[in-house]
Every structure is written in structure tokens, then in C-alpha cells.
Design a protein around this motif. Structure first.
Motif, PDB file in Angstrom:
ATOM      1  N   ILE A 226      41.429  41.516  18.584  1.00  0.00           N
ATOM      2  CA  ILE A 226      41.811  40.161  18.975  1.00  0.00           C
ATOM      3  C   ILE A 226      41.030  39.195  18.093  1.00  0.00           C
ATOM      4  CG2 ILE A 226      41.726  38.482  20.865  1.00  0.00           C
ATOM      5  CD1 ILE A 226      41.799  40.925  22.791  1.00  0.00           C
ATOM      6  N   ALA A 227      41.734  38.309  17.383  1.00  0.00           N
ATOM      7  CA  ALA A 227      41.052  37.359  16.492  1.00  0.00           C
ATOM      8  C   ALA A 227      40.120  36.471  17.299  1.00  0.00           C
ATOM      9  CB  ALA A 227      42.083  36.501  15.765  1.00  0.00           C
ATOM     10  N   MET A 228      38.861  36.374  16.866  1.00  0.00           N
ATOM     11  CA  MET A 228      37.891  35.546  17.581  1.00  0.00           C
ATOM     12  C   MET A 228      37.182  34.632  16.600  1.00  0.00           C
ATOM     13  SD  MET A 228      36.303  37.904  20.572  1.00  0.00           S
ATOM     14  CE  MET A 228      35.431  38.981  19.442  1.00  0.00           C
ATOM     15  N   PRO A 229      37.668  33.380  16.490  1.00  0.00           N
ATOM     16  CA  PRO A 229      37.063  32.458  15.528  1.00  0.00           C
ATOM     17  C   PRO A 229      35.665  31.996  15.937  1.00  0.00           C
ATOM     18  CG  PRO A 229      38.783  31.351  16.787  1.00  0.00           C
ATOM     19  CD  PRO A 229      38.822  32.792  17.176  1.00  0.00           C
ATOM     20  N   GLY A 230      35.256  32.254  17.179  1.00  0.00           N
ATOM     21  CA  GLY A 230      33.972  31.744  17.672  1.00  0.00           C
ATOM     22  C   GLY A 230      32.813  32.682  17.428  1.00  0.00           C
ATOM     23  N   ASN A 231      31.769  32.534  18.256  1.00  0.00           N
ATOM     24  CA  ASN A 231      30.503  33.228  18.010  1.00  0.00           C
ATOM     25  C   ASN A 231      30.257  34.446  18.880  1.00  0.00           C
ATOM     26  OD1 ASN A 231      29.554  31.414  16.007  1.00  0.00           O
ATOM     27  ND2 ASN A 231      29.148  29.917  17.636  1.00  0.00           N
ATOM     28  N   ALA A 232      31.002  34.627  19.960  1.00  0.00           N
ATOM     29  CA  ALA A 232      30.726  35.766  20.830  1.00  0.00           C
ATOM     30  C   ALA A 232      30.984  37.063  20.075  1.00  0.00           C
ATOM     31  CB  ALA A 232      31.592  35.695  22.085  1.00  0.00           C
ATOM     32  N   GLU A 233      30.130  38.049  20.321  1.00  0.00           N
ATOM     33  CA  GLU A 233      30.299  39.345  19.659  1.00  0.00           C
ATOM     34  C   GLU A 233      31.556  40.047  20.139  1.00  0.00           C
ATOM     35  OE1 GLU A 233      27.073  42.208  19.892  1.00  0.00           O
ATOM     36  OE2 GLU A 233      25.695  40.559  19.457  1.00  0.00           O
ATOM     37  N   SER A 234      31.888  39.842  21.384  1.00  0.00           N
ATOM     38  CA  SER A 234      33.030  40.552  21.965  1.00  0.00           C
ATOM     39  C   SER A 234      33.478  39.806  23.207  1.00  0.00           C
ATOM     40  CB  SER A 234      32.610  41.972  22.349  1.00  0.00           C
ATOM     41  OG  SER A 234      31.639  41.911  23.382  1.00  0.00           O
TER      42      SER A 234
ATOM     43  N   ASP B 191      33.393  30.868  24.145  1.00  0.00           N
ATOM     44  CA  ASP B 191      32.602  31.086  22.928  1.00  0.00           C
ATOM     45  C   ASP B 191      33.400  31.899  21.915  1.00  0.00           C
ATOM     46  OD1 ASP B 191      30.393  31.317  21.188  1.00  0.00           O
ATOM     47  OD2 ASP B 191      29.585  33.037  22.269  1.00  0.00           O
ATOM     48  N   ALA B 192      34.059  32.952  22.387  1.00  0.00           N
ATOM     49  CA  ALA B 192      34.810  33.831  21.477  1.00  0.00           C
ATOM     50  C   ALA B 192      35.937  33.087  20.762  1.00  0.00           C
ATOM     51  CB  ALA B 192      35.375  35.026  22.254  1.00  0.00           C
TER      52      ALA B 192
ATOM     53  N   GLY C  31      35.999  29.962  20.113  1.00  0.00           N
ATOM     54  CA  GLY C  31      35.499  28.821  19.348  1.00  0.00           C
ATOM     55  C   GLY C  31      35.615  27.477  20.060  1.00  0.00           C
TER      56      GLY C  31
END
Lengths: 273, 273
Positions: free
Chosen positions: A234-242, B131-132, B134
Motif C-alpha cells: 500500500i503506497a504510504m507517502p507519510g512517515n509511519a513504517e507500517s 501518519d502513513a 502523510g
């Protein structure tokens, strides 16, 4: 009452083939099942005076289903609860899981495989999401949490009673059987090369699919992820690892459900032309 | 140690402006913050011998940040934990929430408003999802759970340290400020007339958006849902009455994130032509 209390433990459930449905929503679904599809599937019903008054439809349903209602103290109801905030209403039910062959006699278009899921809240939430999107079954595979764990039953919010649940299969055996039945195997894998939206855009999600979700801490073992038709990230543009497992499952299952609805729409429009 | 234990209770956190980050992931993020952006933001660090050996990078980070490390018994570590399976490692941190005006000085494209969310696990999971994808901030509005509740911190899996968190605003005030900043207000509402996929197809989700999610049991009050630009439902072809709050939020936030990525792609392709 003492025998019901044993059902808060896995050994007690294993020995008797019974489990506890707690809270008005789960108890209502259990009684509905006893009244319609599986007579005799609720053995006993315990409620505090307050809860029985608050949910007055439930003792009435129990009476119609021939289920004995026992009024208990708040303390006794709490002893039957595996949750922090007991709701004062508990039914003793027969297990309802089925074999995978029975499910695959008419292969569903969407199946969920939980591979070594350990958190009962996550498992129950995925069960509820699977039910919401119209999945045909949820397989609790490998060393996954017991679907009859009180926290899982509660998190499923009644969905445990809505769709077939399969227990006690190895993950690899479940995947093999689902593939034989014509379902593509999609493994949710944050390290996957296929991106959910790309599969969606390519029309791949409308096909009959089994989604495989892995352990909260360790994900899917290589042997499982490698055997899938696609490892899907799942594309995750943010900072969470998962993502949380139940959140990731919601995104994947909704994407499949949406793809099927859109494909059905197109077929419908095609017929009208 | 005694003063740290008080932080497991809301009153103790309120009085001191401090909270407990438990588990290796949260402690690592807390120490990272102390080492980089906010020196002095970790006051103390407690760990069992086993946990300190297992996560040996953490005492090293603490030393670099000038944070005292105290070795404690498993029992003492468990007393600082609000979770069922303590991980033996806890840091005392300064609160990190900010005011909404500071967030809106440069309005983010995606904000999450939690309106009267009561379950700390749900709140932490939404924080992790925000967070994930963004998102630029999460607003714990109205009588929502405390973001510094131990279960919420743990469920956020470190994300509490990644993006701005806003506390203590009325839901209506938060919505008014977000709208003034140019964000459209989308209320997740299972009774909504707008369907998520229709908004997506109409290109509405690529706009700057604040998503508002309501209480687990009661949803959004009419006064809040009615003030939104759209009340958005998620299509559910199955039998579940509703989705878990964190699952619904994952679907909505992912849809917005996907729409923004696609819009950015189109802009990029437009430039190349």
C-alpha cells in the motif's frame, strides 16, 4: 454458570465446542441464528437485571428460541467477560466454524486468510470489515488467535455470525485449496513490488481473490508471501513504517470490493447498450 | 519512579505536562526527538535488564541525549505500563501537542479530526494511519480520549512523534478554523448521501480536506455532520451494520491520499507534454 466460566479459556472452549457471545449485538446475532438457521445453537443466556431491561428484545428472542434466561449479578456477568467494560449480557453458543471444502463448493469471489494473526481485536476487526465488504469467508490459519476469544467476538460486532469462519488449517494448505478453487492469491506485504493502486488500475482486483494478511509484528513468512500471485504493498507517502494490520486489511478489502462493484456496473451498462 | 507511575493516570499527566512512551518503537521516537528537534523532551528512561540488552541502541541514544537510564525490575516496569503485555521499556516525555493556529499557518492538504473518539486503541490506530498517508495533523477534539493515554501511545506505534497533534478544542471550533484555512470538511457518516467512490470519481478528494470521524457507538452528532461540506458513506455490499472506526478512517484517508497522488501525477505528466 461455573461451566460457562470455563469458556473464557481456550481449553474450556476446545473441550466443549462452545463459546461465549458477549454484549447485546453478539447475543442478538446468536439468538437470531438459533431462531432461524441453526436451532439449538444457543444453550444458555445470562444477563444482569439492568441489561435485560435495557435490551428487552433479547429475553423475548430467547423465549421464542427456547433458551433459558438466568438473571445474574454484575459480578457474575463480569466473570464471564473477557473485556474491560462488561456489558452484562452473555450467551453460551455452539461453535460455528465450517470446513474450507464446504466454503469452496461454490467458490466465493472474496476470501480473507489470517496467517498467524495474534491480536484478537485485530482479528475481530478484520472479520467485521470482511463482512462489511461482502467477503465469502475468513480463514483463521496457522497459529492465529482463536475466533471465539472474547475480545475477538466483541471486536467482530456480530459479524462472526454473518459469514463462514474456517479454523485449524495450515496457511499453505489454505492457500493451495483457495488457488485450486480458482482464486488469485494476493499477499499484503509492505515490501511487495506490486502496488495496490496499480493492480486496481489494471483491473486485477475484480477477479476472485483470496487476501492473505500476516502477523502484526513479523508480517508474512517468505514461504507464504513467495507463494502468492502478487505481493501487494500500500503506497504510504507519510512517515509511519507500517499500517496497523486491521487498517491495512480495510484498505485492501475495500479496494477489492470497489473493483467488483465497478466491474458489475460495467457489465450492467454493457447489457443495456 | 513514583512520580512516573502517576503518569499512567490522566490527572498525573495533566498536572505535569508529561507522559509515558512505552515500548522500543515509541521510546526510540521519543529519544530521536530529544536528540534532534526538541532537546530536553525526555526526562527519564526506565528499562528492565533484559529489555535494555535487547534494544541496546536505546540506552546509547539516551546517553547521547543526556537522559538518565534507570534499570528497574519487571514488576516496576509493568507498573508503568497501561498495556496487557508490558515491554519493559518506558520513557518519561514532555507533551508535544501544538495549537491549531500553528498548524494552519501553512495549511496542510489533509487533516484528521477525531470527534468524541473514546477508544484509545482506535485513536492510536487512526494516528498511525494519518501518519502513513502523510496527513498534516490530527485534532483530538471535544471529549475525545487523551492522546497520551498509554494504549493510544502504543497503538500509534511511534506516529504520535511524527505529526502535529492538537488537543482541547471543541469540535465546532476546530471545524470552523479548518474551513477558514481553505479545507473542505468531509464527515464520515454511514447515513451520508455522498458515496466515497463518487466523490473520488468526481475529483473531490484531491482538494485540501479535513476528515471528521465520530464516536464509536454514536457516530457524529447532527450539529457536526450537518455542518460538513459532505456527509460521506462507504459503500458496504455485505451484512455488517458498520465498520470499526479505525477501519473506516483507513479507507477514507487512503482514498484522499490516493487522489492527491494521482492529481500530482497528472500535473507532472501535464508539465512533460
Amino acid at each position: 454458570m461455573a461451566s460457562a466460566r470455563k469458556l473464557t479459556r481456550p481449553a474450556g472452549r476446545e473441550a466443549t465446542g462452545r463459546f461465549l457471545a458477549e454484549g447485546p449485538q453478539a447475543v442478538r446475532e446468536a439468538l437470531q441464528r438459533a431462531l432461524t438457521t441453526v436451532p439449538g445453537s444457543v444453550y444458555e443466556f445470562f444477563g444482569t437485571e439492568g441489561a435485560l431491561a435495557r435490551y428487552a428484545d433479547l429475553p423475548a428472542m430467547a423465549a421464542a428460541a427456547g433458551v433459558r434466561v438466568t438473571v445474574v449479578s454484575q459480578q457474575a456477568a463480569a466473570a464471564l467477560s473477557e473485556t474491560v467494560t462488561p456489558q452484562g449480557i452473555v450467551a453460551v453458543c455452539s461453535r460455528l466454524d465450517v470446513g474450507l471444502p464446504a466454503v469452496l463448493a461454490q467458490p466465493p469471489a472474496l476470501v480473507v486468510v489470517l496467517a498467524e494473526i495474534r491480536d484478537p481485536g485485530n482479528a475481530g476487526t478484520v472479520l467485521r470489515t470482511a463482512d462489511a465488504v461482502g467477503a465469502g469467508a475468513v480463514v483463521f490459519a496457522g497459529d492465529s488467535v482463536d475466533p471465539y476469544n472474547g475480545k475477538c467476538v466483541r471486536a467482530s460486532a456480530g459479524s462472526l455470525f454473518h459469514l463462514p469462519v474456517v479454523c485449524g488449517m495450515a496457511v499453505s494448505a489454505a492457500i493451495a485449496a483457495l488457488r485450486d478453487a480458482g482464486l488469485q492469491i494476493l499477499a499484503a506485504d509492505s515490501a511487495g513490488l506490486a502496488e495496490l493502486e496499480e493492480l486496481s488500475a489494471a483491473g486485477r482486483l475484480a477477479r476472485p481473490t483470496a487476501w492473505v494478511f500476516g502477523n502484526e509484528a513479523h508480517g508474512l513468512p517468505e514461504s507464504v508471501a513467495g507463494s502468492a500471485d502478487e505481493r501487494v504493498a500500500i503506497a504510504m507517502p507519510g512517515n509511519a513504517e507500517s499500517l496497523n494490520l486491521a487498517a491495512a486489511a480495510a484498505i485492501c478489502l475495500y479496494a477489492s470490493s470497489r473493483a467488483r462493484l465497478q466491474a458489475a456496473d460495467r457489465t450492467e451498462r454493457g447489457r443495456q447498450c
